[in-house]
Write a protein that holds these residues in place. Structure first.
Motif, PDB file in Angstrom:
ATOM      1  N   GLY A  63      35.115   7.154  -3.346  1.00 54.64           N
ATOM      2  CA  GLY A  63      35.593   8.369  -3.676  1.00 54.64           C
ATOM      3  C   GLY A  63      34.582   9.181  -4.593  1.00 54.64           C
ATOM      4  O   GLY A  63      34.471  10.433  -4.536  1.00 54.64           O
ATOM      5  N   LEU A  64      33.818   8.356  -5.171  1.00 54.88           N
ATOM      6  CA  LEU A  64      32.717   9.156  -6.074  1.00 54.88           C
ATOM      7  C   LEU A  64      31.617   9.726  -5.096  1.00 54.88           C
ATOM      8  O   LEU A  64      31.212  10.766  -5.517  1.00 54.88           O
ATOM      9  N   ILE A  65      31.199   8.986  -3.887  1.00 61.97           N
ATOM     10  CA  ILE A  65      30.277   9.752  -3.160  1.00 61.97           C
ATOM     11  C   ILE A  65      31.137  11.022  -2.511  1.00 61.97           C
ATOM     12  O   ILE A  65      30.415  12.032  -2.330  1.00 61.97           O
ATOM     13  N   GLU A  66      32.235  10.820  -2.104  1.00 59.31           N
ATOM     14  CA  GLU A  66      33.010  11.933  -1.508  1.00 59.31           C
ATOM     15  C   GLU A  66      32.972  13.235  -2.501  1.00 59.31           C
ATOM     16  O   GLU A  66      32.720  14.489  -2.026  1.00 59.31           O
ATOM     17  N   GLN A  67      33.421  12.859  -3.597  1.00 53.45           N
ATOM     18  CA  GLN A  67      33.357  13.807  -4.739  1.00 53.45           C
ATOM     19  C   GLN A  67      32.100  14.408  -4.943  1.00 53.45           C
ATOM     20  O   GLN A  67      32.218  15.835  -5.000  1.00 53.45           O
ATOM     21  N   GLY A  68      30.813  13.722  -4.716  1.00 55.88           N
ATOM     22  CA  GLY A  68      29.556  14.400  -5.073  1.00 55.88           C
ATOM     23  C   GLY A  68      29.492  15.325  -3.799  1.00 55.88           C
ATOM     24  O   GLY A  68      28.905  16.374  -3.990  1.00 55.88           O
ATOM     25  N   LYS A  69      29.723  14.925  -2.639  1.00 53.28           N
ATOM     26  CA  LYS A  69      29.571  15.805  -1.578  1.00 53.28           C
ATOM     27  C   LYS A  69      30.193  16.957  -1.498  1.00 53.28           C
ATOM     28  O   LYS A  69      29.683  17.983  -1.208  1.00 53.28           O
ATOM     29  N   PHE A  84      25.192  31.522 -10.831  1.00 48.42           N
ATOM     30  CA  PHE A  84      24.355  30.381 -10.993  1.00 48.42           C
ATOM     31  C   PHE A  84      24.657  29.251 -12.084  1.00 48.42           C
ATOM     32  O   PHE A  84      24.494  27.996 -11.740  1.00 48.42           O
ATOM     33  N   ASP A  85      25.512  29.789 -13.212  1.00 45.17           N
ATOM     34  CA  ASP A  85      26.207  28.819 -13.913  1.00 45.17           C
ATOM     35  C   ASP A  85      26.971  28.055 -13.439  1.00 45.17           C
ATOM     36  O   ASP A  85      27.270  26.687 -13.695  1.00 45.17           O
ATOM     37  N   ASP A  86      27.725  28.429 -12.494  1.00 47.29           N
ATOM     38  CA  ASP A  86      29.138  27.571 -11.820  1.00 47.29           C
ATOM     39  C   ASP A  86      28.031  26.559 -11.108  1.00 47.29           C
ATOM     40  O   ASP A  86      28.550  25.533 -10.777  1.00 47.29           O
ATOM     41  N   ALA A  87      27.091  27.111 -10.202  1.00 52.72           N
ATOM     42  CA  ALA A  87      26.495  26.237  -9.179  1.00 52.72           C
ATOM     43  C   ALA A  87      25.627  24.982  -9.962  1.00 52.72           C
ATOM     44  O   ALA A  87      25.812  24.122  -9.681  1.00 52.72           O
ATOM     45  N   ALA A  88      25.157  25.546 -11.191  1.00 59.22           N
ATOM     46  CA  ALA A  88      24.630  24.333 -12.062  1.00 59.22           C
ATOM     47  C   ALA A  88      25.473  23.218 -12.656  1.00 59.22           C
ATOM     48  O   ALA A  88      25.156  21.990 -12.432  1.00 59.22           O
ATOM     49  N   LYS A  89      26.660  23.711 -12.955  1.00 60.25           N
ATOM     50  CA  LYS A  89      27.659  22.883 -13.252  1.00 60.25           C
ATOM     51  C   LYS A  89      28.383  21.836 -12.243  1.00 60.25           C
ATOM     52  O   LYS A  89      28.197  20.701 -12.287  1.00 60.25           O
ATOM     53  N   LEU A  90      28.251  22.570 -10.888  1.00 59.13           N
ATOM     54  CA  LEU A  90      28.800  21.823  -9.780  1.00 59.13           C
ATOM     55  C   LEU A  90      27.756  20.708  -9.316  1.00 59.13           C
ATOM     56  O   LEU A  90      28.171  19.549  -9.135  1.00 59.13           O
ATOM     57  N   ALA A  91      26.472  21.077  -9.720  1.00 62.47           N
ATOM     58  CA  ALA A  91      25.403  20.240  -9.196  1.00 62.47           C
ATOM     59  C   ALA A  91      25.437  19.059 -10.124  1.00 62.47           C
ATOM     60  O   ALA A  91      25.061  17.783  -9.843  1.00 62.47           O
ATOM     61  N   ASP A  92      25.663  19.171 -11.239  1.00 64.50           N
ATOM     62  CA  ASP A  92      25.666  18.442 -12.372  1.00 64.50           C
ATOM     63  C   ASP A  92      26.711  17.375 -12.084  1.00 64.50           C
ATOM     64  O   ASP A  92      26.533  16.026 -12.414  1.00 64.50           O
ATOM     65  N   GLU A  93      27.885  17.801 -11.864  1.00 62.63           N
ATOM     66  CA  GLU A  93      28.795  17.078 -11.488  1.00 62.63           C
ATOM     67  C   GLU A  93      28.782  16.147 -10.264  1.00 62.63           C
ATOM     68  O   GLU A  93      29.068  15.030 -10.424  1.00 62.63           O
ATOM     69  N   ALA A  94      28.025  16.605  -9.366  1.00 64.06           N
ATOM     70  CA  ALA A  94      27.746  15.839  -8.172  1.00 64.06           C
ATOM     71  C   ALA A  94      26.696  14.846  -8.620  1.00 64.06           C
ATOM     72  O   ALA A  94      26.922  13.614  -8.027  1.00 64.06           O
ATOM     73  N   LEU A  95      25.928  15.138  -9.335  1.00 63.87           N
ATOM     74  CA  LEU A  95      24.768  14.102  -9.654  1.00 63.87           C
ATOM     75  C   LEU A  95      25.505  13.044 -10.434  1.00 63.87           C
ATOM     76  O   LEU A  95      25.180  11.701 -10.396  1.00 63.87           O
ATOM     77  N   ARG A  96      26.293  13.213 -11.449  1.00 66.75           N
ATOM     78  CA  ARG A  96      27.069  12.130 -12.127  1.00 66.75           C
ATOM     79  C   ARG A  96      27.909  11.160 -11.089  1.00 66.75           C
ATOM     80  O   ARG A  96      27.872  10.125 -11.270  1.00 66.75           O
ATOM     81  N   SER A  97      28.402  11.811 -10.261  1.00 65.01           N
ATOM     82  CA  SER A  97      29.388  11.094  -9.416  1.00 65.01           C
ATOM     83  C   SER A  97      28.559  10.192  -8.392  1.00 65.01           C
ATOM     84  O   SER A  97      28.870   9.086  -8.269  1.00 65.01           O
ATOM     85  N   VAL A  98      27.524  10.818  -7.800  1.00 63.44           N
ATOM     86  CA  VAL A  98      26.822   9.981  -6.953  1.00 63.44           C
ATOM     87  C   VAL A  98      26.085   8.868  -7.676  1.00 63.44           C
ATOM     88  O   VAL A  98      25.948   7.592  -7.240  1.00 63.44           O
ATOM     89  N   SER A  99      25.433   9.200  -9.060  1.00 60.55           N
ATOM     90  CA  SER A  99      24.734   8.369  -9.543  1.00 60.55           C
ATOM     91  C   SER A  99      25.465   6.992  -9.958  1.00 60.55           C
ATOM     92  O   SER A  99      25.316   5.619  -9.837  1.00 60.55           O
ATOM     93  N   SER A 100      27.115   7.532 -10.495  1.00 60.94           N
ATOM     94  CA  SER A 100      27.989   6.445 -10.737  1.00 60.94           C
ATOM     95  C   SER A 100      28.078   5.710  -9.749  1.00 60.94           C
ATOM     96  O   SER A 100      28.502   4.189  -9.926  1.00 60.94           O
ATOM     97  N   ALA A 101      28.405   5.975  -8.577  1.00 64.55           N
ATOM     98  CA  ALA A 101      28.750   5.175  -7.323  1.00 64.55           C
ATOM     99  C   ALA A 101      27.640   4.267  -6.884  1.00 64.55           C
ATOM    100  O   ALA A 101      27.982   3.113  -6.637  1.00 64.55           O
ATOM    101  N   SER A 102      26.314   4.846  -6.989  1.00 63.56           N
ATOM    102  CA  SER A 102      25.351   3.804  -6.761  1.00 63.56           C
ATOM    103  C   SER A 102      25.168   2.841  -7.640  1.00 63.56           C
ATOM    104  O   SER A 102      24.952   1.371  -7.108  1.00 63.56           O
ATOM    105  N   ARG A 103      25.378   2.822  -9.071  1.00 61.20           N
ATOM    106  CA  ARG A 103      25.355   1.863  -9.992  1.00 61.20           C
ATOM    107  C   ARG A 103      26.510   1.029  -9.911  1.00 61.20           C
ATOM    108  O   ARG A 103      26.478  -0.116 -10.302  1.00 61.20           O
ATOM    109  N   ARG A 104      27.458   1.153  -9.215  1.00 58.22           N
ATOM    110  CA  ARG A 104      28.532   0.373  -8.994  1.00 58.22           C
ATOM    111  C   ARG A 104      28.280  -0.872  -8.072  1.00 58.22           C
ATOM    112  O   ARG A 104      28.869  -2.031  -7.831  1.00 58.22           O
ATOM    113  N   MET A 105      27.622  -0.507  -7.226  1.00 59.79           N
ATOM    114  CA  MET A 105      26.834  -1.688  -6.324  1.00 59.79           C
ATOM    115  C   MET A 105      26.182  -2.527  -6.708  1.00 59.79           C
ATOM    116  O   MET A 105      25.100  -2.258  -7.352  1.00 59.79           O
TER     117      MET A 105
END
Length: 291
Positions: A63-69, A84-105
């Motif tokens: 779910g976190l990977i899909e959320q990041g995508k 740009f501000d919205d894009a930056a917030k969305l990119a940060d959200e994606a980064l947090r999601s994908v990083s969290s998914a990776s660390r669950r492994m």
């Protein structure tokens, strides 16, 4: 030959905020910052850990990977509309999601392809070998020699078990056992060396060889961070601190990879060293006295 000086004294740690606001001095600079974050997230999504999370049995990770995508897709749209501000917030959200998914492994988990598991095993074995040499040298010390010899026996025992598991085709279990050996070597050698200055003499034939070593060191520290988090050493507010260090390390590591691909290995080495330093800060914040 390159000489490296490191210390066993635990350094003070400070928080790294990856999701900082983009500079307000021009749209071009804001755009570049967002594009850089998007490239970082894409690198993480294509990493073995993230792919393993996406393909594994753990629903939260998928779910976190899909959320990041999805967040990255939305960030691209916002970028195209110059929001740009919205894009930056969305990119940060994606980064947090994908990083969290990776660390669950967990290290060496079976969802990873066997080739990736074997590479992790080899990289960890190389790092254990480096630390083993330092432990062996310390075993000659009049005061700490006995403790170093005992540590050497424990590290060798775990390494032997790992090799036997690998020979039996149980590569995932072998990786976990080698990770135990690495964790033991790092923690105990750092404890024995506490307050001492440590000199490691490393010889590389080319900058590309040195970069390959630094990349292995980063990967090993990443596994170490995962193990400490799994042990519960990043509970509460400390988890945000650890996540900040890890995300900054991965950002720097992605930049290093780009420079290495462009043939700029000397510059890539410096960046990868900085990336590893972030993971070391993450480990130190969890009480691991790693140098």
């Amino acid at each position: 030959m390159r000489l490296r000086w490191m210390t066993g004294v635990v350094a003070a740690v400070f928080a790294v905020t990856v999701g900082a606001q983009a500079p307000a001095d021009g749209s071009d600079q804001k755009r570049r910052l967002v594009e850089q974050k998007i490239r970082l997230v894409e690198t993480l999504i294509n990493s073995p850990a993230a792919k393993g999370a996406a393909e594994g049995r753990e629903a939260d990770s998928r779910g976190l990977i899909e959320q990041g995508k999805r967040a990255i897709d939305e960030a691209r749209k916002a970028l195209a509309d110059t929001r740009f501000d919205d894009a930056a917030k969305l990119a940060d959200e994606a980064l947090r999601s994908v990083s969290s998914a990776s660390r669950r492994m967990s290290p060496g988990e079976g969802a990873l392809p066997e080739s990736a598991q074997r590479k992790n095993l080899q990289d960890l074995g190389d790092q254990v070998g480096m630390y083993r040499s330092s432990i062996e040298e310390l075993s000659k010390d009049a005061q700490k020699g006995a403790a170093a010899k005992a540590l050497l026996g424990r590290v060798d025992g775990l390494t032997t078990e790992s090799k036997k598991l690998a020979e039996a085709g149980r590569v995932g279990e072998a990786g976990k056992k080698m990770a135990e050996a690495y964790k033991l070597a790092v923690e105990e050698l750092s404890r024995l060396r506490a307050g001492q200055e440590v000199l490691l003499s490393l010889k590389f034939d080319t900058p590309a060889d040195e970069y390959a070593y630094e990349k292995k060191r980063f990967a090993s520290n990443e596994i170490m961070v995962d193990m400490m988090v799994a042990e519960g050493r990043a509970a509460g507010d400390k988890r945000r601190l650890v996540d900040g260090f890890v995300e900054e390390g991965r950002r720097l590591g992605a930049q290093a990879d780009e420079q290495a691909k462009a043939g700029q290995h000397a510059e890539a080495v410096k960046l990868m060293e900085q990336a590893s330093a972030q993971l070391i800060r993450a480990l130190q914040s969890m009480g691991v006295p790693v140098f």
